[in-house]
Design a protein around this motif. Sequence first.
Motif, PDB file in Angstrom:
ATOM      1  N   ASP A 138      79.564  -5.205 138.141  1.00 37.53           N
ATOM      2  CA  ASP A 138      79.008  -5.165 139.390  1.00 37.53           C
ATOM      3  C   ASP A 138      78.446  -3.754 139.745  1.00 37.53           C
ATOM      4  O   ASP A 138      77.384  -3.455 140.397  1.00 37.53           O
ATOM      5  CB  ASP A 138      80.042  -5.565 140.438  1.00 37.53           C
ATOM      6  N   GLN A 139      79.180  -2.596 139.094  1.00 34.50           N
ATOM      7  CA  GLN A 139      78.517  -1.186 139.313  1.00 34.50           C
ATOM      8  C   GLN A 139      77.343  -1.065 138.624  1.00 34.50           C
ATOM      9  O   GLN A 139      76.528  -0.488 139.063  1.00 34.50           O
ATOM     10  CB  GLN A 139      79.592  -0.316 138.685  1.00 34.50           C
ATOM     11  N   GLN A 140      77.256  -1.873 137.254  1.00 38.22           N
ATOM     12  CA  GLN A 140      75.937  -1.602 136.507  1.00 38.22           C
ATOM     13  C   GLN A 140      74.828  -2.281 137.164  1.00 38.22           C
ATOM     14  O   GLN A 140      73.773  -1.784 137.100  1.00 38.22           O
ATOM     15  CB  GLN A 140      76.182  -2.297 135.155  1.00 38.22           C
TER      16      GLN A 140
ATOM     17  N   TYR B  57      81.816  -0.117 145.943  1.00 38.70           N
ATOM     18  CA  TYR B  57      81.450   0.193 144.506  1.00 38.70           C
ATOM     19  C   TYR B  57      82.517   0.622 143.538  1.00 38.70           C
ATOM     20  O   TYR B  57      82.555   0.168 142.586  1.00 38.70           O
ATOM     21  CB  TYR B  57      80.205   1.535 144.946  1.00 38.70           C
ATOM     22  N   LYS B  58      83.292   1.603 144.105  1.00 38.73           N
ATOM     23  CA  LYS B  58      84.281   1.958 143.182  1.00 38.73           C
ATOM     24  C   LYS B  58      85.452   1.048 143.096  1.00 38.73           C
ATOM     25  O   LYS B  58      86.199   1.237 141.915  1.00 38.73           O
ATOM     26  CB  LYS B  58      85.182   3.281 143.989  1.00 38.73           C
TER      27      LYS B  58
ATOM     28  N   TYR C 185      80.861   3.102 149.375  1.00 33.72           N
ATOM     29  CA  TYR C 185      81.517   3.852 148.303  1.00 33.72           C
ATOM     30  C   TYR C 185      82.469   3.415 147.769  1.00 33.72           C
ATOM     31  O   TYR C 185      82.854   3.214 146.580  1.00 33.72           O
ATOM     32  CB  TYR C 185      81.626   5.262 148.770  1.00 33.72           C
TER      33      TYR C 185
ATOM     34  N   VAL D  38      74.413  -2.778 140.410  1.00 28.58           N
ATOM     35  CA  VAL D  38      73.920  -1.527 141.533  1.00 28.58           C
ATOM     36  C   VAL D  38      73.362  -0.686 141.035  1.00 28.58           C
ATOM     37  O   VAL D  38      71.975  -0.480 141.499  1.00 28.58           O
ATOM     38  CB  VAL D  38      75.431  -1.097 142.189  1.00 28.58           C
ATOM     39  N   LYS D  39      73.500  -0.046 139.902  1.00 28.46           N
ATOM     40  CA  LYS D  39      72.837   1.119 139.350  1.00 28.46           C
ATOM     41  C   LYS D  39      71.439   0.483 138.954  1.00 28.46           C
ATOM     42  O   LYS D  39      70.562   1.076 138.944  1.00 28.46           O
ATOM     43  CB  LYS D  39      73.519   1.601 137.975  1.00 28.46           C
TER      44      LYS D  39
ATOM     45  N   SER E 230      84.897  -1.970 142.670  1.00 26.67           N
ATOM     46  CA  SER E 230      84.152  -3.345 141.829  1.00 26.67           C
ATOM     47  C   SER E 230      84.213  -3.263 140.393  1.00 26.67           C
ATOM     48  O   SER E 230      84.647  -2.374 139.923  1.00 26.67           O
ATOM     49  CB  SER E 230      82.709  -3.255 142.316  1.00 26.67           C
ATOM     50  N   SER E 231      83.685  -4.317 139.946  1.00 26.44           N
ATOM     51  CA  SER E 231      84.240  -4.377 138.351  1.00 26.44           C
ATOM     52  C   SER E 231      82.874  -3.572 137.792  1.00 26.44           C
ATOM     53  O   SER E 231      81.899  -3.323 138.310  1.00 26.44           O
ATOM     54  CB  SER E 231      83.996  -6.040 137.696  1.00 26.44           C
ATOM     55  N   PRO E 232      82.928  -3.180 136.534  1.00 27.51           N
ATOM     56  CA  PRO E 232      81.900  -2.429 135.731  1.00 27.51           C
ATOM     57  C   PRO E 232      80.580  -3.009 135.712  1.00 27.51           C
ATOM     58  O   PRO E 232      79.560  -2.393 135.803  1.00 27.51           O
ATOM     59  CB  PRO E 232      82.551  -2.257 134.393  1.00 27.51           C
TER      60      PRO E 232
END
Length: 78
Positions: free
Chosen positions: A29-31, A22-23, A19, A33-34, A25-27
Amino acid sequence: MGNKTKGILALLGLGALAYWKYKNSSPEDQQAVKDKINTAKDNLNKWGNDLKTKANDVASQVQNKVDEVKTKAEDSLS
């Protein structure tokens, strides 16, 4: 501490680390993961639907076989 307690604590620690990572990380990288999670979810749903279809096919085949044997038994008694 028992093995279960250690295992639960390890899972909680890994979850907290994931978590936090994830929080922070860059947008992009977050995308990513999603997208991976959504792909995995879609694959699981597809696998579940395929499994359900195969189970229904087998159940239908068994029912047909039972009906066939029942008909033969009734014909032999007549």
